[in-house]
Design an enzyme around this catalytic site. Structure first.
Site, PDB file in Angstrom:
ATOM      1  N   LYS A  22       0.832  -1.211   0.000  1.00 16.68           N
ATOM      2  CA  LYS A  22       0.000   0.000   0.000  1.00 16.68           C
ATOM      3  C   LYS A  22       0.864   1.258   0.000  1.00 16.68           C
ATOM      4  O   LYS A  22       0.641   2.173  -0.785  1.00 16.68           O
ATOM      5  CB  LYS A  22      -0.940  -0.037   1.224  1.00 16.68           C
ATOM      6  CG  LYS A  22      -1.852   1.176   1.349  1.00 16.68           C
ATOM      7  CD  LYS A  22      -3.086   0.847   2.141  1.00 16.68           C
ATOM      8  CE  LYS A  22      -2.888   0.895   3.644  1.00 16.68           C
ATOM      9  NZ  LYS A  22      -2.709   2.260   4.176  1.00 16.68           N
ATOM     10  N   SER A  23       1.845   1.302   0.879  1.00 16.13           N
ATOM     11  CA  SER A  23       2.690   2.506   0.979  1.00 16.13           C
ATOM     12  C   SER A  23       3.405   2.774  -0.344  1.00 16.13           C
ATOM     13  O   SER A  23       3.499   3.916  -0.797  1.00 16.13           O
ATOM     14  CB  SER A  23       3.738   2.321   2.078  1.00 16.13           C
ATOM     15  OG  SER A  23       3.118   2.242   3.329  1.00 16.13           O
ATOM     16  N   ARG A  27       2.927   5.965  -3.221  1.00 17.23           N
ATOM     17  CA  ARG A  27       4.081   6.777  -3.620  1.00 17.23           C
ATOM     18  C   ARG A  27       4.328   6.691  -5.127  1.00 17.23           C
ATOM     19  O   ARG A  27       4.766   7.655  -5.757  1.00 17.23           O
ATOM     20  CB  ARG A  27       5.319   6.344  -2.824  1.00 17.23           C
ATOM     21  CG  ARG A  27       5.245   6.824  -1.354  1.00 17.23           C
ATOM     22  CD  ARG A  27       6.113   5.980  -0.466  1.00 17.23           C
ATOM     23  NE  ARG A  27       6.250   6.499   0.888  1.00 17.23           N
ATOM     24  CZ  ARG A  27       5.371   6.295   1.879  1.00 17.23           C
ATOM     25  NH1 ARG A  27       4.266   5.616   1.664  1.00 17.23           N
ATOM     26  NH2 ARG A  27       5.604   6.808   3.086  1.00 17.23           N
ATOM     27  N   ARG A 122      -8.050  12.633  12.739  1.00 19.79           N
ATOM     28  CA  ARG A 122      -6.660  12.255  13.027  1.00 19.79           C
ATOM     29  C   ARG A 122      -5.766  13.492  12.991  1.00 19.79           C
ATOM     30  O   ARG A 122      -6.017  14.430  12.229  1.00 19.79           O
ATOM     31  CB  ARG A 122      -6.203  11.185  12.018  1.00 19.79           C
ATOM     32  CG  ARG A 122      -6.963   9.878  12.238  1.00 19.79           C
ATOM     33  CD  ARG A 122      -6.608   8.828  11.228  1.00 19.79           C
ATOM     34  NE  ARG A 122      -5.217   8.418  11.320  1.00 19.79           N
ATOM     35  CZ  ARG A 122      -4.628   7.608  10.440  1.00 19.79           C
ATOM     36  NH1 ARG A 122      -5.307   7.142   9.420  1.00 19.79           N
ATOM     37  NH2 ARG A 122      -3.372   7.267  10.586  1.00 19.79           N
ATOM     38  N   SER A 167       7.614   8.995  12.100  1.00 16.27           N
ATOM     39  CA  SER A 167       6.469   8.820  11.208  1.00 16.27           C
ATOM     40  C   SER A 167       6.901   9.027   9.761  1.00 16.27           C
ATOM     41  O   SER A 167       7.398  10.093   9.394  1.00 16.27           O
ATOM     42  CB  SER A 167       5.367   9.822  11.559  1.00 16.27           C
ATOM     43  OG  SER A 167       4.512   9.999  10.452  1.00 16.27           O
ATOM     44  N   GLN A 169       4.920   9.254   7.328  1.00 14.43           N
ATOM     45  CA  GLN A 169       4.017  10.208   6.682  1.00 14.43           C
ATOM     46  C   GLN A 169       4.521  11.632   6.884  1.00 14.43           C
ATOM     47  O   GLN A 169       4.492  12.454   5.970  1.00 14.43           O
ATOM     48  CB  GLN A 169       2.600  10.026   7.217  1.00 14.43           C
ATOM     49  CG  GLN A 169       2.023   8.671   6.809  1.00 14.43           C
ATOM     50  CD  GLN A 169       0.626   8.417   7.309  1.00 14.43           C
ATOM     51  OE1 GLN A 169       0.085   9.210   8.086  1.00 14.43           O
ATOM     52  NE2 GLN A 169       0.035   7.324   6.888  1.00 14.43           N
ATOM     53  N   ASP A 321       1.995  -1.089  11.962  1.00 16.90           N
ATOM     54  CA  ASP A 321       0.682  -1.527  11.476  1.00 16.90           C
ATOM     55  C   ASP A 321       0.397  -2.992  11.806  1.00 16.90           C
ATOM     56  O   ASP A 321      -0.739  -3.455  11.671  1.00 16.90           O
ATOM     57  CB  ASP A 321       0.587  -1.321   9.959  1.00 16.90           C
ATOM     58  CG  ASP A 321       0.542   0.158   9.591  1.00 16.90           C
ATOM     59  OD1 ASP A 321       0.213   0.980  10.469  1.00 16.90           O
ATOM     60  OD2 ASP A 321       0.848   0.493   8.435  1.00 16.90           O
ATOM     61  N   ARG A 352      -6.021   2.058  18.389  1.00 20.76           N
ATOM     62  CA  ARG A 352      -5.781   0.605  18.355  1.00 20.76           C
ATOM     63  C   ARG A 352      -5.412   0.015  19.716  1.00 20.76           C
ATOM     64  O   ARG A 352      -5.467  -1.206  19.876  1.00 20.76           O
ATOM     65  CB  ARG A 352      -4.748   0.252  17.280  1.00 20.76           C
ATOM     66  CG  ARG A 352      -5.319   0.448  15.876  1.00 20.76           C
ATOM     67  CD  ARG A 352      -4.346   0.081  14.764  1.00 20.76           C
ATOM     68  NE  ARG A 352      -4.990   0.283  13.465  1.00 20.76           N
ATOM     69  CZ  ARG A 352      -4.348   0.460  12.325  1.00 20.76           C
ATOM     70  NH1 ARG A 352      -3.024   0.450  12.301  1.00 20.76           N
ATOM     71  NH2 ARG A 352      -5.016   0.628  11.192  1.00 20.76           N
ATOM     72  N   ARG A 394      -7.388  -3.045   9.855  1.00 25.37           N
ATOM     73  CA  ARG A 394      -6.402  -3.924  10.502  1.00 25.37           C
ATOM     74  C   ARG A 394      -7.017  -4.665  11.696  1.00 25.37           C
ATOM     75  O   ARG A 394      -6.606  -5.776  12.031  1.00 25.37           O
ATOM     76  CB  ARG A 394      -5.151  -3.141  10.895  1.00 25.37           C
ATOM     77  CG  ARG A 394      -4.536  -2.429   9.695  1.00 25.37           C
ATOM     78  CD  ARG A 394      -3.039  -2.407   9.663  1.00 25.37           C
ATOM     79  NE  ARG A 394      -2.580  -1.704   8.470  1.00 25.37           N
ATOM     80  CZ  ARG A 394      -2.381  -2.261   7.280  1.00 25.37           C
ATOM     81  NH1 ARG A 394      -2.599  -3.545   7.107  1.00 25.37           N
ATOM     82  NH2 ARG A 394      -1.981  -1.549   6.248  1.00 25.37           N
TER      83      ARG A 394
HETATM   84  C1  S3P Z   1       2.523   4.870   6.302  1.00 23.80           C
HETATM   85  C2  S3P Z   1       3.146   5.201   7.460  1.00 23.80           C
HETATM   86  C3  S3P Z   1       2.657   4.775   8.786  1.00 23.80           C
HETATM   87  C4  S3P Z   1       1.654   3.639   8.688  1.00 23.80           C
HETATM   88  C5  S3P Z   1       0.649   3.880   7.616  1.00 23.80           C
HETATM   89  C6  S3P Z   1       1.329   4.013   6.262  1.00 23.80           C
HETATM   90  C7  S3P Z   1       3.092   5.367   5.029  1.00 23.80           C
HETATM   91  O1  S3P Z   1       2.028   5.868   9.425  1.00 23.80           O
HETATM   92  O2  S3P Z   1       1.031   3.447   9.923  1.00 23.80           O
HETATM   93  O3  S3P Z   1      -0.258   2.799   7.545  1.00 23.80           O
HETATM   94  O4  S3P Z   1       2.736   4.837   3.949  1.00 23.80           O
HETATM   95  O5  S3P Z   1       3.918   6.281   5.072  1.00 23.80           O
HETATM   96  P1  S3P Z   1       2.888   6.955  10.278  1.00 23.80           P
HETATM   97  O6  S3P Z   1       3.806   7.599   9.349  1.00 23.80           O
HETATM   98  O7  S3P Z   1       1.872   7.895  10.824  1.00 23.80           O
HETATM   99  O8  S3P Z   1       3.570   6.147  11.342  1.00 23.80           O
END
Ligand code: S3P
Length: 435
Positions: A22-23, A27, A122, A167, A169, A321, A352, A394
């Site tokens: 997914k990540s 991207r 969030r 993080s 993100q 995750d 969670r 999840r």
């Molecule tokens: C992700 C980063 C993680 C993860 C999320 C996907 C990403 O979050 O929990 O499911 O694709 O960069 P955080 O960056 O908030 O830890």
């Protein structure tokens, strides 16, 4: 959203591939859109979250089509996006919202970015703060740290940012904005989070490097302002976060053996495998290879007798995750598992710590929530229960696995939320159940 009834199974057998990561899929669409030329993505994850990302870029004038099972992203260059007519929607996807904010901050048009009820509750201050330091004009709704976010065009400046959270993100939002800045941008995080953005930026031709501080072990990623990114072919590895449910099932259910092919095992993502092995799991990796810096391998998983482990410290970002399903494994393992340093669990698609605790308790496990994790006294037999997912994909998948190994009948409420990351989850499971 639907309901699923899950019954215990005798054994799992078979060979399968899990859907694309997914990540990395997010991207690939993002960088493909702001690169010059056509980026071809094989094994793209067509889940609700990644489709939100595609939708946002289509709305900014990018043509994205599916041909022969591959996604073709016809990029228009770093400055080729056009103003969307109205608010962009990231749906349930934190990755879309936060990474896209970094890109939007560097555009020459105003934009608004919103999401569903979960996403809009969030925290967004974690990206608002560094983007403002870069000169971005970004605000949360009514001045709050929450989406909808609005952005006005501004020239960005490079910053040296010390992120308070590990993080990906946050790191990625700042690095993507850094492409549009007038000087170098760097992000240092307390522990290394997933590095897909750094690897992919490098493979698209950006000037990016990472360095480890020998004194405190912190990692810094540094990106230079960019003139052009070059489209490329990407083959997305299988998502280890999705594979984790099948691995957990293979470990827990008696007499099982599963071969899961082409799973991404990037070290910043594979903490789950390290912890499982520390718990006594029989998992063998072979046929290791890589694409664009992303390492993948085939995994052979066999039923194992699990014991408790300490899950804490720098490994946490590499399995964040997977903590719900690790908590399930811990409930079946011998001994007491302590999960620490994982306060980030509270700001995921659900809180969670709360959702895992409530559902494990409903199944009869001994679990105590803490400020930054949980204490799970394993080894009690679990029984079927009513599982409330709180629309968190999840939680739905972790407790489906718990139910396969429990006694009696379990109901997973709102089970359709698995579409967020793994639409074929229930079908894939059915295909490996051996009667
Ligand atoms: C992700 C980063 C993680 C993860 C999320 C996907 C990403 O979050 O929990 O499911 O694709 O960069 P955080 O960056 O908030 O830890």
């Amino acid at each position: 959203m639907g309901t699923r009834t899950i019954y215990p199974v005798k054994r799992l057998r078979g060979e399968l591939e899990v859907p694309g990561d997914k990540s990395i899929s997010h991207r690939a669409v993002m960088l493909g859109s702001i690169a010059s030329g056509t980026t071809e993505i094989a094994h793209f994850l067509k889940s609700a979250d990644c489709l939100s990302t595609i939708d946002c870029f289509r709305r900014m004038g990018i043509s994205i089509e599916e041909r022969h099972g591959r996604m073709l992203v016809h990029g228009k260059g770093l400055h080729g996006l056009t103003a969307p007519g109205g608010a962009l929607s990231a749906g349930n996807s934190g990755t879309t919202a936060r990474l896209l904010s970094g890109i939007l901050a560097g555009q020459h048009f105003s934009s608004t970015l919103s999401g569903d009820a979960s996403l809009n509750s969030r925290p967004m201050d974690r990206i608002i703060t560094p983007l403002r330091l870069m000169g971005a004009e970004i605000t949360g709704i009514n001045g709050t740290p929450y989406a909808p976010l609005s952005m006005e065009p501004e020239q960005l400046h490079g910053i040296t940012y010390l992120s308070p959270v590990a993080s990906a993100q946050v790191k990625s939002a700042v690095l993507l904005a850094g492409l549009y800045a007038d000087s170098e941008t760097s992000v240092t995080e307390p522990a290394l989070s997933r590095n897909h953005t750094e690897l992919m930026l490098d493979s698209f031709g950006a000037d990016i490097f990472t360095a480890k501080c020998s004194a405190d072990g912190s990692i810094t990623a540094c990106v230079k302002p960019c003139q052009n990114l070059h489209a490329r072919k990407i083959c997305v590895p299988g998502d280890i976060s999705s594979a984790a449910y099948l691995i957990a099932a293979g470990l827990l259910i008696r007499d099982s053996e599963l071969l899961i092919k082409r799973v991404g095992v990037n070290p910043t993502r594979s903490g789950f495998l390290r912890v499982c092995r520390a718990m006594g799991a029989d998992i063998t990796l072979f046929n290791q290879a890589s694409d664009g810096g992303e390492v993948y391998a085939d995994l052979l998983v066999r039923t194992s007798r699990l014991k408790a482990a300490a899950i804490e410290g720098p490994v946490i970002p590499s399995l964040i995750d997977e903590l719900p399903v690790l908590a399930v494994l811990a409930a079946y393992a011998e001994g007491t598992t302590v999960i620490r340093d994982a306060a980030e669990l509270k700001v995921k698609e659900s809180n969670r710590i709360d959702t895992v605790t409530a559902n494990l308790r409903a199944m009869g496990a001994d679990v105590t929530p803490t400020e930054d994790g949980m204490i799970i006294k394993g080894g009690r037999p679990l029984t079927g229960a009513q599982i409330h997912t709180c629309l968190d994909h999840r939680i739905a998948m972790a407790f489906t696995i718990a139910a396969l190994a429990a006694s009696g009948e379990t109901t997973i409420h709102d089970s359709g939320c698995v579409d967020i990351s793994y639409p074929a989850f229930f079908t894939d499971l059915e295909n490996i159940i051996s009667h």
